[in-house]
Design an enzyme around this catalytic site. Structure first.
Site, PDB file in Angstrom:
ATOM      1  N   GLU A 120     -35.604 -10.175 -18.569  1.00  0.00           N
ATOM      2  CA  GLU A 120     -35.037 -11.411 -17.977  1.00  0.00           C
ATOM      3  C   GLU A 120     -35.602 -11.697 -16.631  1.00  0.00           C
ATOM      4  OE1 GLU A 120     -30.671 -11.871 -19.040  1.00  0.00           O
ATOM      5  OE2 GLU A 120     -30.628 -12.101 -16.953  1.00  0.00           O
ATOM      6  N   HIS A 135     -39.361  10.606 -34.815  1.00  0.00           N
ATOM      7  CA  HIS A 135     -39.139  10.459 -35.961  1.00  0.00           C
ATOM      8  C   HIS A 135     -38.754   9.165 -36.662  1.00  0.00           C
ATOM      9  CE1 HIS A 135     -39.065  14.905 -35.935  1.00  0.00           C
ATOM     10  NE2 HIS A 135     -38.449  15.078 -34.728  1.00  0.00           N
ATOM     11  N   LYS A 188     -26.164 -20.577 -22.554  1.00  0.00           N
ATOM     12  CA  LYS A 188     -24.643 -20.523 -21.888  1.00  0.00           C
ATOM     13  C   LYS A 188     -24.217 -22.178 -22.246  1.00  0.00           C
ATOM     14  CE  LYS A 188     -24.363 -16.877 -18.477  1.00  0.00           C
ATOM     15  NZ  LYS A 188     -24.099 -16.516 -16.940  1.00  0.00           N
TER      16      LYS A 188
HETATM   17  O1  PA5 Z   1     -28.834 -10.846 -14.922  1.00  0.00           O
HETATM   18  C1  PA5 Z   1     -28.285 -11.927 -14.832  1.00  0.00           C
HETATM   19  O2  PA5 Z   1     -27.972 -12.696 -13.984  1.00  0.00           O
HETATM   20  C2  PA5 Z   1     -27.358 -12.431 -16.287  1.00  0.00           C
HETATM   21  O3  PA5 Z   1     -27.619 -11.351 -17.044  1.00  0.00           O
HETATM   22  C3  PA5 Z   1     -25.759 -12.282 -15.810  1.00  0.00           C
HETATM   23  O4  PA5 Z   1     -25.680 -10.928 -15.331  1.00  0.00           O
HETATM   24  C4  PA5 Z   1     -24.824 -12.583 -17.147  1.00  0.00           C
HETATM   25  O5  PA5 Z   1     -25.368 -13.833 -17.869  1.00  0.00           O
HETATM   26  C5  PA5 Z   1     -23.513 -12.463 -16.796  1.00  0.00           C
HETATM   27  O6  PA5 Z   1     -23.378 -13.583 -15.764  1.00  0.00           O
HETATM   28  P1  PA5 Z   1     -22.223 -13.607 -14.930  1.00  0.00           P
HETATM   29  O7  PA5 Z   1     -22.320 -12.318 -13.898  1.00  0.00           O
HETATM   30  O8  PA5 Z   1     -22.256 -14.983 -14.112  1.00  0.00           O
HETATM   31  O9  PA5 Z   1     -20.962 -13.733 -15.709  1.00  0.00           O
END
Ligand code: PA5
Length: 475
Positions: A302, A331, A445
């Site tokens: 990410e 394996h 989202k």
């Molecule tokens: O790393 C990130 O920012 C995302 O993976 C969020 O943690 C994830 O989308 C969840 O978002 P939120 O904490 O706003 O519910």
């Protein structure tokens, strides 16, 4: 955990990059000349990260988490004590960065069959992390917990994530139906003032809440209350976790990559990516570190998977993280790593001393192919297999390096987390991208909001409806 300087030194996590070099890999390896050619870039990345430490507006508040949470830690420990006393189960409701960290720490530092232990052996509530909206999973969780005796830690920075809010709606409804005052069984971890969880807390008349600071994004939040509260509820030494992170931070102060483990990892990965190594395999030789690979996969993917640089130049960068477990995946995947395309860097996580050695008894004396194992320990076997796999990959000219973890405990886990977080920040700086945003995730989202009829998303809904599958292409 009493941490003398001597103990810190013994618990120091180190990076061995021997098997990345041309000295051992021939023309498939990285030469000292190539490394030196990247010295300036690495220094600049180090300077960028150092100059921006703690800046909330750049989402770099996470760098200060090992140092600025004394009061929060005290509150967390107090709350955890109450939770441990009062509840039979503790359920984290969250997704992405709000779930992968708690899962990883649970796996790393608790008994591998924690929930199956007797109450007296566990000494804390059973523990679950629900990071999906698979209806089967939710229903079957409810088969094994009593909501009245369960504490739900709802973790969402934005308080707007459909998955987490759906889970909240379900458990709030069940709690109400069971005659429980919802605020007694939930704890929120969210933004200080924004988002739906803040509004819900007000409506409920005040829910015990922990704050996820402005400058701490989900995937960099494990050392914030997101990870610290669940860890404390599990009886994990969260102060040692933070001290381990601070220790790694100290080890990463030098701007010379030959003295800074995170900067060296970032540089090696950067050079590899520039040479088409688009896949990064994380292979711990430890079941306790299995979920560290999942946590790392999110952090790396990410943070680095971006299509534009900071100055607006289009790009498509990043490296696909692959999770593997030693020895299990020897394996399954190692054949590909050894003989398949030259498109990977393998990172081994090697453990110096396991919690148990597990001696292998003598036996089958008439069958030498089996009896040779007797008298050794399972620790020796797993370490030998780790070494053998690194050797085989090196012989085949495959880039690999090893992160040595002297033993797995809260302090060394803190070191590992900070090592990977700094590595990611340095690598992002080298790629000149915004390491801390996630527009690709936000797009998904928003599309979900549109599909489920959230007000304000009508236009997007039209576009999504128009993108229905074409029957001509369904076989
Ligand atoms: O790393 C990130 O920012 C995302 O993976 C969020 O943690 C994830 O989308 C969840 O978002 P939120 O904490 O706003 O519910």
């Amino acid at each position: 955990m009493k941490l003398t300087e001597e103990l810190r030194r013994q618990l120091r996590v180190t990076v061995d990059y021997t098997n990345m070099t041309d000295k051992y890999l021939g023309d498939k390896g990285i030469s000292q000349k190539t490394l030196d050619a990247h010295k300036k870039l690495a220094k600049e990345a180090h300077a960028y990260v150092t100059a921006n430490r703690g800046k909330d507006e750049l989402f770099m508040g996470w760098t200060e988490l090992p140092y600025n949470q004394a009061e929060v830690v005290a509150d967390i420990l107090e709350t955890a004590k109450l939770v441990r006393r009062k509840f039979e189960a503790f359920v984290v409701l969250g997704i992405g960065g709000s779930a992968l960290g708690p899962t990883m720490a649970f796996n790393a530092l608790c008994h591998l069959h924690y929930n199956d232990l007797s109450k007296s052996m566990r000494r804390g509530p059973r523990f679950y992390v629900e990071d999906n909206v698979d209806p089967v999973r939710m229903k079957e969780l409810l088969d094994v917990i009593d909501v009245k005796k369960t504490c739900f830690n709802v973790i969402s920075k934005s308080g707007a994530t459909s998955e987490t809010m759906t889970q909240y709606l379900i458990i709030a409804d069940l709690l109400k139906k069971a005659g429980v005052d919802v605020k007694e069984n939930v704890i929120f971890t969210t933004d200080a003032s924004r988002g739906n969880l803040v509004k819900i807390s007000k409506e409920l008349g005040g829910v015990k809440s922990f704050v996820l600071g402005d400058g701490v994004g989900g995937r960099f939040s494990e050392l914030s209350p997101v990870g610290l509260l669940p860890a404390a509820v599990l009886g994990i030494d969260i102060k040692a976790l933070l001290k381990g992170a601070a220790y790694m931070d100290k080890l990463c102060k030098p701007s010379d990559f030959r003295k800074n483990p995170a900067l060296m990892c970032a540089t090696l990965q950067y050079i590899s990516m520039q040479n088409g190594k688009n896949i990064g395999v994380m292979m711990p030789y430890s079941d306790n570190l299995h979920y560290l690979s999942d946590w790392y996969a999110q952090l790396w993917a990410e943070s680095l998977g971006k299509n534009v640089t900071l100055d607006g130049t289009p790009c498509n960068v990043g490296q696909t993280p692959v999770k593997a477990l030693g020895v299990t995946d020897q394996h399954s995947q190692v054949q590909l790593y050894t003989e398949g395309p030259y498109d990977k860097v393998v990172t081994f996580l090697s453990v110096g001393s396991y919690k148990y050695k597990s001696p292998i008894p003598n036996g089958c004396e008439s069958i030498p192919d089996v009896s040779f194992l007797g008298g050794h320990t399972m620790e020796e076997l797993i370490q030998a297999e780790n070494k053998a796999t690194a050797f085989a990959l090196t012989k085949a000219g495959r880039l690999n390096y090893t992160i040595n973890v002297p033993e797995i405990n809260a302090f060394t886990l803190g070191e590992l987390l900070f090592l990977f977080e700094l590595q990611t920040a340095y690598a992002g700086a080298m790629l000149r991208i915004d390491t801390f945003n996630q527009p690709g995730v936000e797009a998904g989202k928003k599309a979900t909001f549109a599909l489920l009829g959230k007000p304000g998303y009508a236009e997007q809904k039209k576009a999504l409806d128009a993108a229905e599958s074409d029957p001509e292409y369904i076989v």
